[in-house]
Design an enzyme around this catalytic site. Structure first.
Site, PDB file in Angstrom:
ATOM      1  N   ASP A 311     -12.006  11.376 -10.666  1.00 25.96           N
ATOM      2  CA  ASP A 311     -11.680  11.314  -9.262  1.00 25.96           C
ATOM      3  C   ASP A 311     -12.325  12.553  -8.611  1.00 25.96           C
ATOM      4  OD1 ASP A 311      -9.908  10.598  -7.082  1.00 25.96           O
ATOM      5  OD2 ASP A 311      -8.676  12.286  -7.706  1.00 25.96           O
ATOM      6  N   ASP A 348       2.043  12.485   9.331  1.00 28.16           N
ATOM      7  CA  ASP A 348       1.217  12.400   8.121  1.00 28.16           C
ATOM      8  C   ASP A 348       1.589  13.547   7.185  1.00 28.16           C
ATOM      9  OD1 ASP A 348      -0.684  12.134   6.193  1.00 28.16           O
ATOM     10  OD2 ASP A 348      -2.422  12.274   7.546  1.00 28.16           O
ATOM     11  N   ALA A 381      -4.439   4.412   0.450  1.00 24.24           N
ATOM     12  CA  ALA A 381      -5.759   4.409  -0.170  1.00 24.24           C
ATOM     13  C   ALA A 381      -6.490   3.105   0.121  1.00 24.24           C
ATOM     14  CB  ALA A 381      -5.623   4.625  -1.674  1.00 24.24           C
ATOM     15  N   GLU A 382      -5.722   2.064   0.498  1.00 22.17           N
ATOM     16  CA  GLU A 382      -6.327   0.773   0.814  1.00 22.17           C
ATOM     17  C   GLU A 382      -7.011   0.802   2.177  1.00 22.17           C
ATOM     18  OE1 GLU A 382      -6.290  -1.846  -1.104  1.00 22.17           O
ATOM     19  OE2 GLU A 382      -4.961  -1.036  -2.665  1.00 22.17           O
ATOM     20  N   ARG A 384      -7.405   3.563   4.086  1.00 22.72           N
ATOM     21  CA  ARG A 384      -8.111   4.833   4.193  1.00 22.72           C
ATOM     22  C   ARG A 384      -8.055   5.392   5.619  1.00 22.72           C
ATOM     23  NH1 ARG A 384     -12.844   2.720   2.573  1.00 22.72           N
ATOM     24  NH2 ARG A 384     -14.049   4.628   2.546  1.00 22.72           N
ATOM     25  N   LEU A 385      -6.967   5.083   6.337  1.00 24.93           N
ATOM     26  CA  LEU A 385      -6.737   5.738   7.627  1.00 24.93           C
ATOM     27  C   LEU A 385      -5.245   5.896   7.869  1.00 24.93           C
ATOM     28  CD1 LEU A 385      -5.815   3.215   9.529  1.00 24.93           C
ATOM     29  CD2 LEU A 385      -8.225   2.993  10.011  1.00 24.93           C
ATOM     30  N   SER A 386      -4.910   6.698   8.870  1.00 25.26           N
ATOM     31  CA  SER A 386      -3.505   6.889   9.235  1.00 25.26           C
ATOM     32  C   SER A 386      -3.447   7.143  10.734  1.00 25.26           C
ATOM     33  CB  SER A 386      -2.920   8.084   8.467  1.00 25.26           C
ATOM     34  OG  SER A 386      -3.658   9.257   8.746  1.00 25.26           O
ATOM     35  N   ASP A 524      -4.834   6.297  -8.368  1.00 27.63           N
ATOM     36  CA  ASP A 524      -5.574   6.279  -9.629  1.00 27.63           C
ATOM     37  C   ASP A 524      -4.793   5.580 -10.736  1.00 27.63           C
ATOM     38  OD1 ASP A 524      -7.625   7.865  -8.536  1.00 27.63           O
ATOM     39  OD2 ASP A 524      -6.477   9.687  -8.937  1.00 27.63           O
TER      40      ASP A 524
END
Ligand SMILES: Nc1ncnc2c1ncn2[C@@H]1O[C@H](COP(=O)(O)OP(=O)(O)OP(=O)(O)O)[C@@H](O)[C@H]1O
Ligand SMILES: [K+]
Ligand SMILES: [Mg+2]
Length: 684
Positions: A311, A348, A381-382, A384-386, A524
């Site tokens: 990673d 966040d 992670a899917e 990849r934004l917030s 992961d």
């Protein structure tokens, strides 16, 4: 700060043969004689049965009044053979137990400060009665009562009780550093922890069970080898019975004692006696390197790994990606961008999110919006934004491609200054996070991260061992390429979702590759579970540590070099000692048989190169040599044969020469020397 910790001392300083371990092992060696336990080791079990039969013959000889000296000595040495084998295993286990005892001290009498269901009050309860889902509060100076995840706050934690490393580590809510371990101590601040593991099956409990060998199961390789050894035992049993028929046909009466002794010298007692010690010692060597493996199979697989996936963030880089700048697009002020980034990060809890809040409110002097968000979109992670939906605005920040998609802006249509900023940040190895308000692009946040020093040399060492390194990251291809070249990995996979990581591993495995994966994040976990060797960082999330089959207490991704070396060493040690053992048995056949038959067939004299003093002395010497060789090889079984990173073919050649040829020659010399001593002392 404690300068040196008992765990660390126990691990590093424990000598190969510690007096207390040896004393305990001597006792355990006798307990392991229980045939119900010994039956798991067929070769040594057969030896025990034979020893029992010869012991009965000894009693008979005593009563009859003849031959008791011979059968007595044979019986004694057969029992020694069994005991040396059980002793080897007991020493290997004893070394693990000594480490487990130091761990056990970390978890005595913990208490928990538990939050009530309504969240308004606390009760003090024993840690042992905590349940999964309970929330506890731990303040500076207190011990964390159980394994769990930080759900509120940041603290520095001393984990030396487990890792042996005295430098404190940061544990914080959200992100990849939220897991805490029971028995470790909070040094500063205060955190709330949600308990995720029931007492009794915690990390420390599992570590104890594993290094004590309590949960040790034979690996598939060990089972295969055991079957082979059992087969050989059967073959030699048939050979010995045939020999008996042959002998009586030619007028020689071979006593049952002689045949029994002959059988034991011919069956692979050396490897049979050392096999489990070799496996346990391999796990133990890993623990010494601060790596806990949950299965022997993983240790073996490590010896054959050909691809290593890592990673990026937190593994190749330090992982504290910090916001360092806001780059606005023309028509948007830097202040407006900072305010939007701040608002989108209010809820966040990831380190990235918090660093954005810190930069915006600090250096950029922005104040948090007074309105309450209508909706919070947490980072995943899917996606990849917030972000947040607030006061009619839809504020998002995240990976550039994800945010462009959200804003409905096509890659090509994005304003040039925006694309330039993204490219500049990515080329420097930073992570660009795009910020959008609905379908209006506001600019880019620059997240900085630093490649860990010394990592390039370590990857070069892996290449020399024949291992390909591949970096997998959720980050964009340009950042990935910059970091990949700085770190010196062989290949990289960018913009990878958890599914992509999993698919990549599956595909490689279908091509016959053995994959190792290092990771720390919850995203992961699926890949860690799928990899043949999954190494989670101790600093990683609980999910990652659960999914992996190894945990690196030092959280150093390049530890895989040592893990691979230890795996290779384990495979080599087992291979070498098997070769040695079988070569030995074959040699013994030719050393003893002529001595037995030379009186009946004087023509065999030419073959009787050993010129042993008498058939009886030949047999006794062979049995003594056979027992002593086990004890002589215990240090090698525990330490492992030395490994050097040279090609597999060269290694094989060298080992065949040393252990194969050596195994053929040694019995002739050894048995001759023992025979001289036996004859000199008039033992038979
Ligand atoms: N808090 C956050 N809010 C919005 N976007 C984020 C946040 N954290 C990361 N990202 C974006 O999502 C991408 C993927 O992040 P993630 O942590 O899942 O990566 P990963 O797959 O674990 O790989 P690595 O850890 O090597 O970066 C990041 O590269 C970044 O662009
Ligand atoms: K043998
Ligand atoms: Mg990550």
């Amino acid at each position: 700060m404690t300068p040196s910790h008992p765990t660390q001392e126990a691990r590093r300083a424990q000598s190969l043969f510690d007096a207390t371990i040896l004393a305990g092992a001597a006792k355990d060696a006798f307990l392991k004689l229980d045939p119900r336990k010994l039956i798991r080791n067929p070769v040594i079990f057969v030896t025990e049965v034979v020893a029992a039969i010869v012991s009965l013959l000894f009693v008979r000889d005593l009563i009859v009044g003849s031959g008791a000296a011979f059968s007595g000595q044979i019986a004694a040495w057969l029992w020694f053979t069994v005991l040396f084998a059980t002793f080897a295993e007991a020493v290997a286990e004893g070394r693990g137990k000594a480490q487990a005892d130091t761990l056990r001290r970390t978890k005595s009498d913990l208490v928990a400060y538990k939050l009530s269901a309504d969240g308004k009050s606390f009760t003090t309860i024993p840690a042992a009665s905590l349940k999964v889902g309970d929330v506890v509060q731990v303040a500076a100076g207190e011990l964390i009562p159980g394994d769990g995840e930080v759900i509120e706050g940041v603290a520095s934690v001393n984990e030396s009780a487990i890792t042996g490393e005295s430098a404190p580590v940061i544990r914080e809510a959200g992100g990849d550093r939220s897991a805490v371990t029971g028995g470790t101590q909070v040094l500063s601040d205060q955190i709330r922890v949600r308990i995720t593991v029931a007492p009794g099956s915690s990390f420390v409990d599992r570590m104890i069970a594993l290094i004590e060998g309590a949960e040790r199961q034979k690996t598939p390789n060990e089972i295969a080898l055991s079957i082979l050894l059992s087969g050989l035992t059967l073959v030699f049993l048939i050979a010995v019975v045939t020999l008996w028929g042959l002998a009586s046909y030619s007028g020689i009466v071979l006593s049952v004692t002689v045949l029994a002794a002959l059988l034991v010298t011919l069956i692979p007692t050396t490897i049979g006696g050392l096999l489990s010690a070799i496996g346990i010692a391999g796990m133990d060597r890993l623990v010494r390197f601060n790596v806990i493996a949950t299965s022997g199979r993983a240790v073996e697989a490590a010896g054959d790994v050909d691809t290593l996936l890592l990673d990026k963030t937190g593994t190749i880089t330090f992982g504290n990606r910090m916001a360092s700048d806001f780059v606005a697009v023309p028509g948007v002020s830097q202040g407006e961008l900072a305010a939007a980034a701040l608002a989108s990060s209010l809820a966040d809890e990831t380190p990235e999110g918090r660093s954005i809040v810190a930069l915006a409110t600090g250096e950029f002097g922005q104040a948090a919006p007074t309105e309450k968000p209508d909706q919070v979109i947490p980072f995943s992670a899917e996606t990849r934004l917030s972000g947040v939906d607030i006061a009619g605005r839809r504020l998002r920040k995240g990976a550039v491609d994800s945010v462009l998609k959200f804003a409905g802006v096509d890659d090509v249509a994005a304003p040039k200054p925006f694309k330039d900023a993204v490219a500049r940040i990515a080329q420097s190895g930073g992570t660009p996070l795009a910020v959008a308000d609905g379908n209006r692009l506001l600019g880019v946040i620059h997240l900085k991260d630093v490649v860990k020093p010394g990592i390039k040399e370590r990857f070069a060492a892996m290449r020399a061992m024949g291992i390909r390194t591949v970096m997998v990251t959720g980050d964009n291809p340009v950042t990935a390429a910059a970091i990949a070249s700085e770190a010196g990995v062989d290949d990289f996979l960018a913009q990878a979702t958890p599914e992509d990581k999993l698919a990549y591993i599956r595909k490689s495995q279908e091509g016959g590759r053995l994959i190792a994966m290092c990771g720390d994040g919850t995203n992961d976990a699926p890949a860690l579970a799928q990899a043949d060797v999954g190494v989670a960082m101790q600093t990683g999330t609980q999910a990652a540590r659960e999914a992996a089959n190894m945990v690196d207490l030092d959280s150093s991704p390049t530890k895989l070099i040592e893990i691979v070396e230890i795996g290779k060493q384990l495979l080599m040690t087992r291979g070498s000692l098997t070769t040695f053992s079988i070569a030995n048995d074959v040699a013994k056949y030719f050393a003893i048989i002529p001595a037995l038959f030379v009186t009946a067939y004087p023509g065999l004299a030419g073959l009787n190169i050993m010129a042993l003093s008498s058939p009886q002395s030949a047999i006794l010497s062979a049995v003594i040599f056979n027992a002593l060789i086990i004890i002589a090889l215990i240090p090698l079984a525990l330490k492992g044969v030395s490994y050097r990173p040279v090609g597999a073919a060269a290694l094989l050649r060298r080992n065949l020469l040393v252990y194969g040829v050596g195994g053929l020659i040694l019995p002739f010399i050894g048995i001759k020397l023992v025979d001289l001593a036996v004859a000199g002392l008039h033992l038979v």
